[in-house]
Design an enzyme around this catalytic site. Sequence first.
Site, PDB file in Angstrom:
ATOM      1  N   HIS A 122       0.867  -1.176   0.000  1.00 29.66           N
ATOM      2  CA  HIS A 122       0.000   0.000   0.000  1.00 29.66           C
ATOM      3  C   HIS A 122       0.910   1.234   0.000  1.00 29.66           C
ATOM      4  O   HIS A 122       2.022   1.177   0.520  1.00 29.66           O
ATOM      5  CB  HIS A 122      -0.843  -0.050   1.275  1.00 29.66           C
ATOM      6  CG  HIS A 122      -1.890   1.006   1.395  1.00 29.66           C
ATOM      7  ND1 HIS A 122      -1.624   2.275   1.849  1.00 29.66           N
ATOM      8  CD2 HIS A 122      -3.222   0.978   1.146  1.00 29.66           C
ATOM      9  CE1 HIS A 122      -2.750   2.975   1.874  1.00 29.66           C
ATOM     10  NE2 HIS A 122      -3.730   2.214   1.451  1.00 29.66           N
ATOM     11  N   ASP A 199       3.303  -4.806   7.894  1.00 28.75           N
ATOM     12  CA  ASP A 199       2.092  -3.998   7.817  1.00 28.75           C
ATOM     13  C   ASP A 199       0.911  -4.950   7.997  1.00 28.75           C
ATOM     14  O   ASP A 199       0.592  -5.736   7.103  1.00 28.75           O
ATOM     15  CB  ASP A 199       2.054  -3.291   6.451  1.00 28.75           C
ATOM     16  CG  ASP A 199       0.744  -2.546   6.230  1.00 28.75           C
ATOM     17  OD1 ASP A 199      -0.197  -2.711   7.037  1.00 28.75           O
ATOM     18  OD2 ASP A 199       0.666  -1.802   5.231  1.00 28.75           O
ATOM     19  N   GLN A 202      -4.229  -5.362   6.916  1.00 25.06           N
ATOM     20  CA  GLN A 202      -5.213  -6.275   6.321  1.00 25.06           C
ATOM     21  C   GLN A 202      -5.171  -7.675   6.928  1.00 25.06           C
ATOM     22  O   GLN A 202      -5.902  -8.557   6.475  1.00 25.06           O
ATOM     23  CB  GLN A 202      -5.003  -6.372   4.805  1.00 25.06           C
ATOM     24  CG  GLN A 202      -5.201  -5.066   4.058  1.00 25.06           C
ATOM     25  CD  GLN A 202      -6.647  -4.585   4.025  1.00 25.06           C
ATOM     26  OE1 GLN A 202      -7.576  -5.320   4.355  1.00 25.06           O
ATOM     27  NE2 GLN A 202      -6.848  -3.336   3.642  1.00 25.06           N
ATOM     28  N   LYS A 225     -10.088  -0.826  10.798  1.00 18.65           N
ATOM     29  CA  LYS A 225     -10.246  -1.997   9.922  1.00 18.65           C
ATOM     30  C   LYS A 225     -10.565  -3.255  10.726  1.00 18.65           C
ATOM     31  O   LYS A 225     -10.794  -4.314  10.167  1.00 18.65           O
ATOM     32  CB  LYS A 225      -8.977  -2.224   9.106  1.00 18.65           C
ATOM     33  CG  LYS A 225      -8.744  -1.139   8.042  1.00 18.65           C
ATOM     34  CD  LYS A 225      -7.587  -1.528   7.142  1.00 18.65           C
ATOM     35  CE  LYS A 225      -6.973  -0.362   6.407  1.00 18.65           C
ATOM     36  NZ  LYS A 225      -7.791   0.157   5.316  1.00 18.65           N
ATOM     37  N   CYS A 363      -4.755   2.456  -3.669  1.00 19.68           N
ATOM     38  CA  CYS A 363      -3.530   3.006  -3.071  1.00 19.68           C
ATOM     39  C   CYS A 363      -2.354   2.056  -3.243  1.00 19.68           C
ATOM     40  O   CYS A 363      -1.529   1.891  -2.327  1.00 19.68           O
ATOM     41  CB  CYS A 363      -3.728   3.329  -1.593  1.00 19.68           C
ATOM     42  SG  CYS A 363      -4.970   4.570  -1.317  1.00 19.68           S
TER      43      CYS A 363
HETATM   44  N1  7TS Z   1      -1.594  -0.859   4.692  1.00 26.63           N
HETATM   45  C1  7TS Z   1      -2.472  -1.628   4.040  1.00 26.63           C
HETATM   46  C2  7TS Z   1      -2.078  -3.000   3.591  1.00 26.63           C
HETATM   47  C3  7TS Z   1      -3.753  -1.132   3.786  1.00 26.63           C
HETATM   48  O1  7TS Z   1      -4.626  -1.903   3.142  1.00 26.63           O
HETATM   49  C4  7TS Z   1      -4.094   0.181   4.213  1.00 26.63           C
HETATM   50  C5  7TS Z   1      -5.424   0.786   3.919  1.00 26.63           C
HETATM   51  C6  7TS Z   1      -3.144   0.920   4.916  1.00 26.63           C
HETATM   52  C7  7TS Z   1      -1.899   0.373   5.122  1.00 26.63           C
HETATM   53  C8  7TS Z   1      -3.412   2.279   5.442  1.00 26.63           C
HETATM   54  O2  7TS Z   1      -4.288   2.224   6.520  1.00 26.63           O
HETATM   55  P1  7TS Z   1      -4.810   3.545   7.222  1.00 26.63           P
HETATM   56  O3  7TS Z   1      -5.820   3.069   8.189  1.00 26.63           O
HETATM   57  O4  7TS Z   1      -3.651   4.195   7.880  1.00 26.63           O
HETATM   58  O5  7TS Z   1      -5.389   4.412   6.142  1.00 26.63           O
HETATM   59  N2  7TS Z   1      -6.101   0.193   2.856  1.00 26.63           N
HETATM   60  C9  7TS Z   1      -7.224   0.659   2.272  1.00 26.63           C
HETATM   61  C10 7TS Z   1      -7.852  -0.044   1.254  1.00 26.63           C
HETATM   62  O6  7TS Z   1      -7.480  -1.095   0.794  1.00 26.63           O
HETATM   63  N3  7TS Z   1      -8.929   0.668   0.871  1.00 26.63           N
HETATM   64  O7  7TS Z   1      -8.999   1.774   1.609  1.00 26.63           O
HETATM   65  C11 7TS Z   1      -7.943   1.782   2.477  1.00 26.63           C
END
Ligand code: 7TS
Length: 404
Positions: A122, A199, A202, A225, A363
Amino acid sequence: MYDVNKVREDFPILAREIYGKPLVYLDNGATTQKPRQVVEAMVDEYYNVNANVHRGVHFLSQQATDLHEASRETVRRFINARSTSEIVFTRGTTESINLLAFTLGEAMVSEGDEVVVSAMEHHSNIVPWQMMCERKGARLRVIPMTDKGELQLDALESLLTERTRILCCTHVSNVLGTVNPVKDIVRTAHDRGIPVLIDGAQSVPHMPINVQELDCDFFAFSGHKVYGPTGVGVLYGKEEWLEKLPPYQGGGEMIKNVSFEKTTYNELPYKFEAGTPDYVATHALATALDYVTRLGMDNIEAYERELTRYAIEQMQQVDGMHIFGEPQERDAVISFQVGDIHHLDMGTLLDRLGIAVRTGHHCAEPLMRRLGIEGTARASFALYNTKQEIDVLVEGIERIRKMF
Ligand code: 7TS
């Protein structure tokens, strides 16, 4: 037994209708819906407890502090960290990675050093490292990916050098659903004395996490999430590593003593937590983690794996269906394309049927480039989704295919 209908009753939003159709929410990779318990924990704290933490002798401040610190212990237990000193509260995965990239950059990266990331990251696990590399004159190197959507680990041997300062890799791809063999990756990096950041944005919502067993040095995830509130996340770091890193932001909470001549910093984890934390969100995050723990992360994982298997089987019946990636181990994420129907059209038309999916590059533009596409439609599942909802999705896709 896992009773999904009973679980659904905890999520009021699932009873909504969108354009007169029952909501089918399949955008859980972006964010999950919240159970009553989580929202009620927030309302209750604001109504009955609210006071700033770590600074009051008065009753409410003590109580708010107790809730906040108990939440840290809940997080520790949930990912099986050794100590609460290793649990840093942040605003989310993105802030966790930025914190690490900045402080690790300051502490131990110099010109000519290297940072290794994977082809399926990401943006939030690419850009902070790129920014740090630019500042320090270091170089980003990339673990390549096979056409099936798996990392080419044989390439690791040559990628990891005496200049590598850290390896950063996602546990689960937010596009392909690939579950990476992070334990093996950690072992390979550790053989060369290189620390690893996983990371977990997910993976945390979908499987039991044991950071001691993974043996990773850092692990990042977001509350929103995993059925928790927005605006809170976690950076786990092994104590010996966190001790080596300088503070990230300066301010209240992160100091021991301040004078105009010199400031000494607070102990872990407070050294990394400048300012008033979102203590209502941390408590609500702990409530969310308690919620999934009660259901059982093993049960959730088994239920969602079966759901994903069913979804792939049903989606493959659709003429012209292409599902991206064919990893051996896949989590609850399916990116797809039907014939030459643009993903944006697919997403927009599914929305008219009450079905929420995500469209676009997710992203992960470098991954899109690797796949030779601009975007996909993506269905991502959660513990409250059902096979009936997948049937509705597949009927919807079929209907849209016939329109084109
Ligand atoms: N890393 C991964 C693998 C992600 O899927 C996401 C967000 C992030 C980092 C960032 O997370 P945040 O909570 O700091 O924004 N992924 C997604 C997605 O797949 N669709 O919207 C956000």
